[in-house]
Design an enzyme around this catalytic site. Structure first.
Site, PDB file in Angstrom:
ATOM      1  N   TYR A  41       0.793  -1.234   0.000  1.00 33.32           N
ATOM      2  CA  TYR A  41       0.000   0.000   0.000  1.00 33.32           C
ATOM      3  C   TYR A  41       0.830   1.292   0.000  1.00 33.32           C
ATOM      4  O   TYR A  41       0.270   2.382   0.060  1.00 33.32           O
ATOM      5  CB  TYR A  41      -0.937   0.002   1.219  1.00 33.32           C
ATOM      6  CG  TYR A  41      -1.909  -1.161   1.217  1.00 33.32           C
ATOM      7  CD1 TYR A  41      -2.881  -1.267   0.233  1.00 33.32           C
ATOM      8  CD2 TYR A  41      -1.854  -2.156   2.200  1.00 33.32           C
ATOM      9  CE1 TYR A  41      -3.769  -2.326   0.222  1.00 33.32           C
ATOM     10  CE2 TYR A  41      -2.737  -3.224   2.203  1.00 33.32           C
ATOM     11  CZ  TYR A  41      -3.694  -3.304   1.207  1.00 33.32           C
ATOM     12  OH  TYR A  41      -4.563  -4.357   1.192  1.00 33.32           O
TER      13      TYR A  41
ATOM     14  N   HIS B 143      -9.054   1.410  -5.835  1.00 28.60           N
ATOM     15  CA  HIS B 143      -8.257   0.529  -4.969  1.00 28.60           C
ATOM     16  C   HIS B 143      -6.790   0.808  -5.223  1.00 28.60           C
ATOM     17  O   HIS B 143      -6.372   0.935  -6.382  1.00 28.60           O
ATOM     18  CB  HIS B 143      -8.564  -0.945  -5.227  1.00 28.60           C
ATOM     19  CG  HIS B 143      -9.978  -1.276  -4.923  1.00 28.60           C
ATOM     20  ND1 HIS B 143     -10.425  -1.400  -3.631  1.00 28.60           N
ATOM     21  CD2 HIS B 143     -11.049  -1.423  -5.732  1.00 28.60           C
ATOM     22  CE1 HIS B 143     -11.724  -1.636  -3.665  1.00 28.60           C
ATOM     23  NE2 HIS B 143     -12.135  -1.646  -4.917  1.00 28.60           N
TER      24      HIS B 143
HETATM   25  O1  CA2 Z   1      -6.143  -1.998  -2.578  1.00 27.21           O
HETATM   26  C1  CA2 Z   1      -7.010  -1.420  -1.920  1.00 27.21           C
HETATM   27  O2  CA2 Z   1      -7.132  -0.200  -1.896  1.00 27.21           O
HETATM   28  C2  CA2 Z   1      -7.943  -2.264  -1.039  1.00 27.21           C
HETATM   29  O3  CA2 Z   1      -9.230  -1.648  -1.048  1.00 27.21           O
HETATM   30  C3  CA2 Z   1      -7.362  -2.250   0.354  1.00 27.21           C
HETATM   31  C4  CA2 Z   1      -8.125  -3.137   1.341  1.00 27.21           C
HETATM   32  C5  CA2 Z   1      -8.308  -4.543   0.766  1.00 27.21           C
HETATM   33  O4  CA2 Z   1      -9.110  -5.318   1.657  1.00 27.21           O
HETATM   34  C6  CA2 Z   1      -8.938  -4.510  -0.607  1.00 27.21           C
HETATM   35  O5  CA2 Z   1      -9.024  -5.840  -1.079  1.00 27.21           O
HETATM   36  C7  CA2 Z   1      -8.108  -3.680  -1.558  1.00 27.21           C
HETATM   37  C8  CA2 Z   1      -7.360  -3.238   2.652  1.00 27.21           C
HETATM   38  C9  CA2 Z   1      -7.129  -1.948   3.311  1.00 27.21           C
HETATM   39  C10 CA2 Z   1      -6.119  -2.171   4.370  1.00 27.21           C
HETATM   40  O6  CA2 Z   1      -5.254  -1.079   4.334  1.00 27.21           O
HETATM   41  C11 CA2 Z   1      -4.084  -1.184   5.001  1.00 27.21           C
HETATM   42  C12 CA2 Z   1      -3.190  -0.160   4.788  1.00 27.21           C
HETATM   43  C13 CA2 Z   1      -1.978  -0.209   5.414  1.00 27.21           C
HETATM   44  C14 CA2 Z   1      -1.668  -1.269   6.238  1.00 27.21           C
HETATM   45  C15 CA2 Z   1      -2.569  -2.280   6.437  1.00 27.21           C
HETATM   46  C16 CA2 Z   1      -3.784  -2.236   5.820  1.00 27.21           C
END
Ligand code: CA2
Length: 139
Positions: free
Chosen positions: A23, A98
Site C-alpha cells: 500500500y 483501490h
Molecule cells: O487496494 C485497496 O485499496 C484495497 O481496497 C485495500 C483493502 C483490501 O481489503 C482490498 O481488497 C483492496 C485493505 C485496506 C487495508 O489497508 C491497510 C493499509 C496499510 C496497512 C494495512 C492495511
C-alpha cells in the site's frame, strides 16, 4: 466549485504505517494535502471510517448535493451489499478506487459489490488512482 468526497473504509487509516510493499509508505492525510494542492479549484472532502454504518451515513449525507464520491471501501468492497445499496440510493455518481490491483491478489478480492454501482473503477495504480478519479469528476 465542484464538491467531491473521498471515502475510505476499514483499515485505510493504517496507510503509511503497515504493509508498505502493498500500500506504499505515505499516509492518506499527507497525500490528501498534496491532492488539494493539485486541484485548487475543487472542494475536496475526506472521510475515513472503520465502521460500515458510518460510511453509509456519509454517503446519505453528501449523496444528493456533492458532484462526486470517490470510494475505497477496503475489505467491505468484497462483502457489503449495504454499501452497494447506499451508492444506488443517492444521485451523486461514484468512482471506486483501490490502491492495489485486486485482480492480481487472492480470488476473494476479485469480486466487488460496488463496481456495478459506480461510473468506473481504478485499481493497482497506488494513491494516484484517487488523483485520476478527481480529474475525471473535474473534467
Ligand atoms: O487496494 C485497496 O485499496 C484495497 O481496497 C485495500 C483493502 C483490501 O481489503 C482490498 O481488497 C483492496 C485493505 C485496506 C487495508 O489497508 C491497510 C493499509 C496499510 C496497512 C494495512 C492495511
Amino acid at each position: 466549485m465542484k464538491k467531491i468526497l473521498i471515502l475510505n473504509g476499514p483499515n485505510l487509516n493504517l496507510l503509511g504505517k503497515r504493509e508498505p510493499t502493498i500500500y506504499g509508505s505515505q499516509s492518506f492525510e499527507d497525500y490528501f494535502e498534496t491532492l488539494k494542492g493539485t486541484f485548487p479549484g475543487v472542494e475536496l472532502h475526506y472521510f475515513q471510517s472503520n465502521h460500515e454504518g458510518a460510511l453509509i451515513d456519509k454517503i446519505h449525507e453528501v449523496g444528493f448535493t456533492f458532484d462526486g464520491i470517490i470510494i475505497n471501501a477496503g475489505g467491505l468492497t468484497h462483502t457489503s451489499v449495504a454499501l452497494a445499496d447506499a451508492l444506488s440510493s443517492v444521485t451523486t455518481p461514484a468512482i471506486e478506487v483501490h490502491i492495489s490491483n485486486i485482480h492480481a491478489r487472492e480470488s476473494f478480492r476479485h469480486h466487488s459489490y460496488l463496481t456495478s454501482r459506480c461510473k468506473g473503477m481504478i485499481c493497482g495504480l497506488g494513491l494516484r488512482g484517487y488523483e485520476m478519479a478527481v480529474a475525471w469528476f473535474n473534467d
